[in-house]
Design an enzyme around this catalytic site. Structure first.
Site, PDB file in Angstrom:
ATOM      1  CG  ASP A   7      37.992  -2.300   6.941  1.00  0.00           C
ATOM      2  OD1 ASP A   7      38.261  -1.089   7.110  1.00  0.00           O
ATOM      3  OD2 ASP A   7      37.780  -3.093   7.877  1.00  0.00           O
TER       4      ASP A   7
ATOM      5  CB  SER B  87      29.347  -3.407   7.895  1.00  0.00           C
ATOM      6  OG  SER B  87      30.001  -3.970   6.763  1.00  0.00           O
ATOM      7  CE  LYS B  88      37.306  -1.641  11.406  1.00  0.00           C
ATOM      8  NZ  LYS B  88      38.007  -2.578  10.523  1.00  0.00           N
ATOM      9  NE  ARG B  89      33.160  -8.504   7.211  1.00  0.00           N
ATOM     10  CZ  ARG B  89      32.473  -9.525   7.710  1.00  0.00           C
ATOM     11  NH1 ARG B  89      31.666 -10.224   6.937  1.00  0.00           N
ATOM     12  NH2 ARG B  89      32.605  -9.851   8.992  1.00  0.00           N
TER      13      ARG B  89
END
Length: 522
Positions: free
Chosen positions: A268, A263-265
């Site tokens: 990040d 995921s994007k998380r």
């Protein structure tokens, strides 16, 4: 394989995740391998989540990666329109076919009534499924229990409705997936999925089946998350009396830990992008990182994505796009999820960087040099114009610098740290190295070295090396007593390429001046 036509059909609801990019890539590779057609269709039936700049982002991403579609919006629209929102009349026509054949029905159940049914089932330890076992029992309100006049009256009154697919009862469905083999489903466990809504928009299930058929799609290559929908889609093809395409469901791309979908998380948190290009959300103004802006080459992204779930069956890891097309085979795609490895991704970029011509890398580096020098001048008003500012825009000079330092780099953005001393004299010296290498007798040795360098007529690397080493030998001292302080003087630290290459590049006058500066400071 004749007339291969595949499609990538993303929803324009935000940036394109690399999982979606991998799906597009595999479709592209399969199409080109079989001399077929790669189609980009925009599936924008969910207008509530539509983002205006997302469609352009999708196109820009595929273009950057070199896998642009053969047919898409405003390009070879052989079976257009290629936006689903512009195909409403087509879907209305086809939902009517299903209604007329008895394969679909109107359902007028309110959200409150359905929620009550769910809760009632939960209280009995059951799961509510809207299908054969309750659709005609009287508690649910649909055209299977209402008369035709009652149905029409409700529609005329503006009652909200959906149109559901009438899934078969007491049948076993056998399907085949290219990657996963034979799949058997008991139709009794399927729910009657919504195909159409009273707002005039179809759901994904109806729209994608109709579009795939009308656009003559031969193979549906998509993510594993669509595997549960395969039975419905095959049943829809049967209901229409159409031949279904072949299906291939790709494995998930997993987190670096190997557990859960990437995921994007994750990006990040661990410091890597999950999108091909940087993206700014037009609603929140939040910007997400992209591989392009982080310094990755498009060839890198294509190469590492190809290996997420597929392998060529050989030891080869570096593939051009052309080589991937030739080697690609859906039979070699894995069923299991593919773990994303950020370090391996950087390794791929380093490999491509080493392969690129020095001239091409110099062109990418020159703007970074100019920016760094501007920052230096801006942050230190007392600093004189940096040495070799002009050399920072001299492509021939920068190309030579690149040739000396690129083997230590993974990104073009690494170049400045590896080569700043080619463009500006050090104003500070590594404290640990200075303490260890700059001894009491070092200034005298460096002054003597200056005299040797001043008399050197040919300041090319090989000649300087010969002159300096002869002098060191004649003094009967260890090479480290001279070479380490000399490198410290020129670079500011004990790093950098071959020392005499540095001296030759910056020139005789600058070399001597830097040694004098070091003597004065240290």
């Amino acid at each position: 394989m004749n007339n291969v036509r595949v499609r990538f059909a993303p929803s324009p609801t935000g940036p394109l995740h690399i999982g979606g990019v991998r799906t597009a890539l595999f479709n592209y590779l399969f199409a080109k391998k079989h001399h077929g057609t790669f189609i980009l269709r925009i599936e924008d039936t969910d207008q509530t989540r539509y983002v205006t700049n997302a469609e352009q982002y999708i196109n820009d991403s595929l273009q950057w990666l070199g896998i642009a579609a053969d047919e898409t919006v405003n390009k070879n629209e052989k079976f257009g329109p290629y936006r689903q929102s512009e195909r409403k009349e087509i879907y209305k026509k086809h939902i009517q076919i299903l209604l007329d054949s008895g394969n679909a029905y109107y359902a007028f159940d309110t959200a409150e009534a359905l929620d009550k049914e769910r809760k009632g089932h939960e209280e009995q330890g059951k799961t509510f499924i809207y299908n054969w076992h309750n659709r005609e029992k009287g508690r649910l309100v649909n055209s299977l229990v209402l008369t035709a006049d009652e149905v029409q009256k409700r529609i005329d009154n503006g009652d909200k409705y959906v149109i559901r697919f009438k899934s078969p009862q007491d049948e076993t469905l056998e399907m085949h997936d290219i990657i996963r083999g034979k799949i058997t489903i008991d139709n009794n466990v399927l729910d009657d999925k919504i195909l159409f809504k009273s707002d005039g928009m179809p759901t994904y299930h109806l729209a994608n089946i109709v579009d795939d058929h009308l656009m003559e799609i031969s193979h549906v290559i998509r993510g594993e998350e669509w595997l549960p929908s395969m039975a419905l889609h095959v049943l829809l093809y049967k209901a229409f009396g159409w031949k279904a395409p072949e299906f291939a469901h790709l494995p998930l791309i997993l987190k670096p830990t190997g557990k859960g979908k990437l995921s994007k998380r994750d990006g990040d948190k661990l410091g890597f992008p999950v999108f091909p290009l940087a993206y700014t959300n037009e609603k929140t103004n939040e910007t997400s990182r992209g591989y392009k802006e982080d310094g990755y080459f498009p060839e890198t992204v294509v190469n590492f994505l190809a290996f997420l779930g597929w392998n060529p069956g050989t030891e080869q890891e570096i593939f051009s796009l052309k080589e991937l097309v030739e080697a690609f085979d859906l039979q070699r795609v894995h069923k299991a999820g593919a773990r994303f490895d950020p370090d391996k991704t950087k390794w791929y970029n380093q490999q491509y960087l080493q392969q690129k011509p020095d001239e091409e890398l110099a062109e990418l580096f020159i703007p970074l040099i100019a920016n760094e020098m501007k920052q230096i001048v801006f942050n230190d008003e007392d600093l004189n114009a940096p040495f070799n500012y002009a050399q920072g825009t001299n492509k021939e000079y920068v190309t030579k610098v690149v040739s000396l330092i690129k083997e230590r780099a993974s990104f073009v953005s690494d170049f400045w740290e590896l080569s700043s001393f080619f463009f500006i004299a050090p104003s500070q010296y590594d404290a640990k190295a200075s303490k260890k290498q700059w001894k009491e007798g070092t200034p005298a040795l460096m002054n003597e070295l200056i005299t040797v360098l001043e008399t050197a007529e040919d300041f090319l690397s090989e000649n300087i090396e010969s002159v300096v080493k002869e002098w060191i030998t004649s003094k009967e001292i260890g090479f480290g007593k001279v070479m380490q302080p000399l490198r410290l003087s020129l670079v500011g630290a004990l790093k950098g390429p071959h020392l005499f290459d540095i001296m030759s590049m910056i020139g005789q006058q600058e070399t001597i001046q830097r040694i004098k500066n070091a003597i004065a400071v240290l």
